[in-house]
Structure formats: structure tokens, C-alpha cells
Motif scaffolding. Sequence first.
Motif, PDB file in Angstrom:
ATOM      1  N   LEU A  83     -89.494  79.475  79.088  1.00 60.64           N
ATOM      2  CA  LEU A  83     -88.491  78.898  78.200  1.00 60.64           C
ATOM      3  C   LEU A  83     -87.239  78.502  78.959  1.00 60.64           C
ATOM      4  O   LEU A  83     -86.943  79.035  80.027  1.00 60.64           O
ATOM      5  N   ASP A  84     -86.482  77.595  78.357  1.00 61.33           N
ATOM      6  CA  ASP A  84     -85.166  77.246  78.884  1.00 61.33           C
ATOM      7  C   ASP A  84     -84.068  78.093  78.256  1.00 61.33           C
ATOM      8  O   ASP A  84     -83.050  78.371  78.887  1.00 61.33           O
ATOM      9  N   VAL A  85     -84.305  78.484  76.994  1.00 61.86           N
ATOM     10  CA  VAL A  85     -83.287  79.206  76.220  1.00 61.86           C
ATOM     11  C   VAL A  85     -83.945  80.354  75.481  1.00 61.86           C
ATOM     12  O   VAL A  85     -85.028  80.192  74.899  1.00 61.86           O
ATOM     13  N   VAL A  86     -83.291  81.513  75.472  1.00 62.09           N
ATOM     14  CA  VAL A  86     -83.699  82.646  74.629  1.00 62.09           C
ATOM     15  C   VAL A  86     -82.653  82.797  73.534  1.00 62.09           C
ATOM     16  O   VAL A  86     -81.468  82.966  73.821  1.00 62.09           O
ATOM     17  N   GLN A  87     -83.103  82.710  72.294  1.00 62.86           N
ATOM     18  CA  GLN A  87     -82.209  82.802  71.128  1.00 62.86           C
ATOM     19  C   GLN A  87     -82.448  84.142  70.445  1.00 62.86           C
ATOM     20  O   GLN A  87     -83.569  84.441  70.034  1.00 62.86           O
ATOM     21  N   LEU A  88     -81.394  84.944  70.321  1.00 65.95           N
ATOM     22  CA  LEU A  88     -81.516  86.320  69.853  1.00 65.95           C
ATOM     23  C   LEU A  88     -80.891  86.472  68.470  1.00 65.95           C
ATOM     24  O   LEU A  88     -79.706  86.241  68.282  1.00 65.95           O
ATOM     25  N   HIS A  89     -81.726  86.890  67.506  1.00 63.60           N
ATOM     26  CA  HIS A  89     -81.314  86.947  66.106  1.00 63.60           C
ATOM     27  C   HIS A  89     -81.068  88.351  65.578  1.00 63.60           C
ATOM     28  O   HIS A  89     -80.759  88.508  64.397  1.00 63.60           O
ATOM     29  N   GLY A  90     -81.252  89.358  66.393  1.00 67.88           N
ATOM     30  CA  GLY A  90     -81.190  90.715  65.874  1.00 67.88           C
ATOM     31  C   GLY A  90     -79.871  91.402  66.143  1.00 67.88           C
ATOM     32  O   GLY A  90     -78.796  90.832  65.966  1.00 67.88           O
TER      33      GLY A  90
END
Length: 227
Positions: A83-90
Motif C-alpha cells: 500500500l501507499d497509505v495506511v488509514q487507521l479508523h480505531g
Amino acid sequence: MTTVKICGLKDKATVEAILHLPIDHIGFLFAKSKRQVTPGEAGEMIRVIHERRTAGQPVPLTVGVFVDPSREFLAEVMREAPLDVVQLHGSESPDFCRWVKMTFGVLVYRVFSVMDTGPDQEGELGDVLDPYAGQIDGLLLDTAGGGTGKTFEWNRIPAYHAWAVRNRIPLLVAGGLHPDNVAGLIGSYPLDGVDVSSGVETDGTKDIAKITAFVERVKRHESHASA
């Protein structure tokens, strides 16, 4: 320029069908959701994007969406679906965000849910946001609960945007967006990007016509604003 992120992609055919559009991010959900994909499934879709990138064609950044992932699972995903980006929702901490950046060499976007009530001035947000200063590369606002297809009170955006500007990172907005309301959002509030998933679906499946309309309305607004 307002960036566009199309999230919740599940099949290679849809990815191939939208790559000609001026989309800036394509997102894959690894958290529990009806749009969840496995690392292998995401890897197949990402290979399509990487092939175009290798050929010198413009392609969107690939984004993995996670909710409190383990370090082991993140490593598995990155092996099979780079991936290019890790998006964290927690509830991921600043230290965890920094670990992700340093370990995988990716950008990290941290998502904050906007509640019905809560701080709406930049100073009041400091206790929540300041620990993330320097640890993240993007801030994303979503409706509390996420994936509800509902908007939050957009008048809360300016305080978050001021913090993002001060920390020199982009602010993206998600939650209940669709082709009919996105121009109103970007025409009324300061932000750097928009993120859509259910708003470009029909019966739970990505709708190419809706995706096209969404992207066109964002980019058309941008061209009018700069004229």
C-alpha cells in the motif's frame, strides 16, 4: 485542489473501469465490513494499478483501511498488497501511527469520528489531536460509527482544518457524501479531499456512473473556483 478517494473497492473489474478517471486515492477495507477484502484480493487489484504505474501512466495512491489492526496483520497485508497509505479508523495511538510509518514506509492517515456534540474550536481539539502532530500525514473526518451513509455536522470542519493547516497535513472528509451533495460541501467548507463509498453504490455494488458523476462534480467545482 480537492482530492478524491473512492473507498471500498472489491473487484479488479471495477478498479480497471475507473482508472481513467482523475481519482487520487483508491481504498480497500481490511476491517470487518460488507466491503472487506482479503490481503490476496487487494493484492490482485493493486497489481492492476502498479502495472499502469510501471508503464508511466498516472494512477491513484492505494489506501488500506484498518480498525485497530495487529502488527502481524499489517505486515501480512503489506506483503501481499503493498500500500501507499495506511488509514487507521480505531483507537490507534500516536506511537502506533509512528511505528506504521517507520516500519512500512507508508503515509498514515488517522480518522476521527465527529460526534453529535463535542469540541468545535481548534483549541478545544488540542487534547485529542496534538499528540498526533508529526506522527500522521493526513487527517480524515467521518460520521461517528463510520460506514453509516450519514453526514455529520459540517460546521465542525473548520476547527479540524485549522489544526491540519497548522500541522501542514491535508484534511479529508467522509460520511454520507454522494454526487448530489459533494459540490455543496467543498463549496462551503475548507478541506483538501473527499472520501466516498456507499454514496457511489447501487444495491451495495460500486456504480461506475455514480463514481464518474461524483468525480466530475468535484473536479468541475475546482475548475469553476479557479476560473
